[in-house]
Design a protein around this motif. Structure first.
Motif, PDB file in Angstrom:
ATOM      1  N   LEU A   1      11.452 -10.846  -7.098  1.00 53.56           N
ATOM      2  CA  LEU A   1      12.105 -10.086  -6.028  1.00 53.56           C
ATOM      3  C   LEU A   1      11.116  -9.796  -4.904  1.00 53.56           C
ATOM      4  O   LEU A   1      11.450  -9.921  -3.718  1.00 53.56           O
TER       5      LEU A   1
ATOM      6  N   SER B   1      10.588  -3.385  -5.595  1.00 54.81           N
ATOM      7  CA  SER B   1      10.319  -4.310  -6.700  1.00 54.81           C
ATOM      8  C   SER B   1       9.791  -3.574  -7.930  1.00 54.81           C
ATOM      9  O   SER B   1      10.176  -3.888  -9.059  1.00 54.81           O
TER      10      SER B   1
ATOM     11  N   CYS C   1      10.446  -0.493  -8.693  1.00 51.56           N
ATOM     12  CA  CYS C   1      11.593   0.252  -9.241  1.00 51.56           C
ATOM     13  C   CYS C   1      12.485  -0.655 -10.071  1.00 51.56           C
ATOM     14  O   CYS C   1      13.022  -0.228 -11.109  1.00 51.56           O
ATOM     15  N   LEU C   2      12.657  -1.905  -9.634  1.00 51.11           N
ATOM     16  CA  LEU C   2      13.463  -2.852 -10.416  1.00 51.11           C
ATOM     17  C   LEU C   2      12.835  -3.073 -11.788  1.00 51.11           C
ATOM     18  O   LEU C   2      13.535  -3.042 -12.815  1.00 51.11           O
TER      19      LEU C   2
ATOM     20  N   GLY D   1      10.788  -8.446 -11.214  1.00 53.63           N
ATOM     21  CA  GLY D   1      10.280  -7.687 -10.079  1.00 53.63           C
ATOM     22  C   GLY D   1       9.350  -8.507  -9.202  1.00 53.63           C
ATOM     23  O   GLY D   1       9.377  -8.395  -7.968  1.00 53.63           O
TER      24      GLY D   1
END
Length: 204
Positions: free
Chosen positions: A163, A181, A183-184, A160
């Protein structure tokens, strides 16, 4: 009141709840002060370590009483709603911990970037922000820290964080980047728990 500030308070809340649930799992019903203390350290431990490393004073929860208000409210909510959460959620402690991981990795990294640290140091400080409150929590309740568990824990945070940095260089809106990010991290961690994903082991 910025969206970042609100999300920071949300992250503080979910980590405080995870700390309280961890204490309650050890049958600490007799000592509400101990439950509150563990919730408090879980919520602010990682961010405090980050700020001390960066020399960012005064530390947020010392400067702003809203953090302590959120922690006290969240721990109280955890205590009074513990039976409902056990019925509604399969593993509430892991769920709240995972949400906290996602939010605090990115928030911690962003706070580091704002004081001018380099991009790689910001990633490391973001991960420290996310992990060390949980390490303190697990140590206090005499559990194996989740960072040492065989499931993926640090790896989702790193994914994350990378990202977020990539999207930042691409010019993505910072608030949307934070949500995406975080959420990832949350999604990868939840799937890792469900699927029992692990990285290859280093053989002796």
């Amino acid at each position: 009141m910025s969206i970042w500030y609100i999300i920071d308070l949300v992250g503080t809340s979910v980590f405080a709840i995870s700390g309280a649930l961890s204490a309650l799992s050890k049958k600490m019903y007799h000592d509400i002060i101990a439950i509150l203390f563990i919730g408090f350290l879980t919520a602010v431990g990682g961010g405090t370590i980050r700020d001390v490393i960066m020399g960012a004073y005064p530390i947020a929860w010392i400067r702003d009483p809203n953090y302590l208000i959120v922690i006290i409210t969240s721990v109280s909510l955890a205590v009074f709603c513990r039976k409902w959460w056990r019925g509604a959620l399969k593993r509430p402690l892991l769920i709240f911990d995972t949400i906290g991981l996602g939010l605090f990795t990115i928030l911690g990294m962003q706070k580091a970037l704002l004081v001018g640290v380099n991009d790689w140091a910001a990633i490391l400080l973001g991960i420290i922000t996310a992990l060390f409150g949980g390490v303190i929590r697990d140590t206090l309740v005499n559990d194996l820290p989740l960072i040492l568990d065989r499931q993926l824990y640090v790896t989702p945070c790193l994914a994350g964080a990378l990202l977020y940095q990539l999207n930042r260089f691409l010019g993505l809106d910072s608030t949307f980047n934070l949500i995406l990010s975080a959420c990832l991290i949350t999604l990868v961690r939840l799937i890792a728990i469900r699927k029992d994903w692990t990285l290859p082991r280093i053989e002796n």
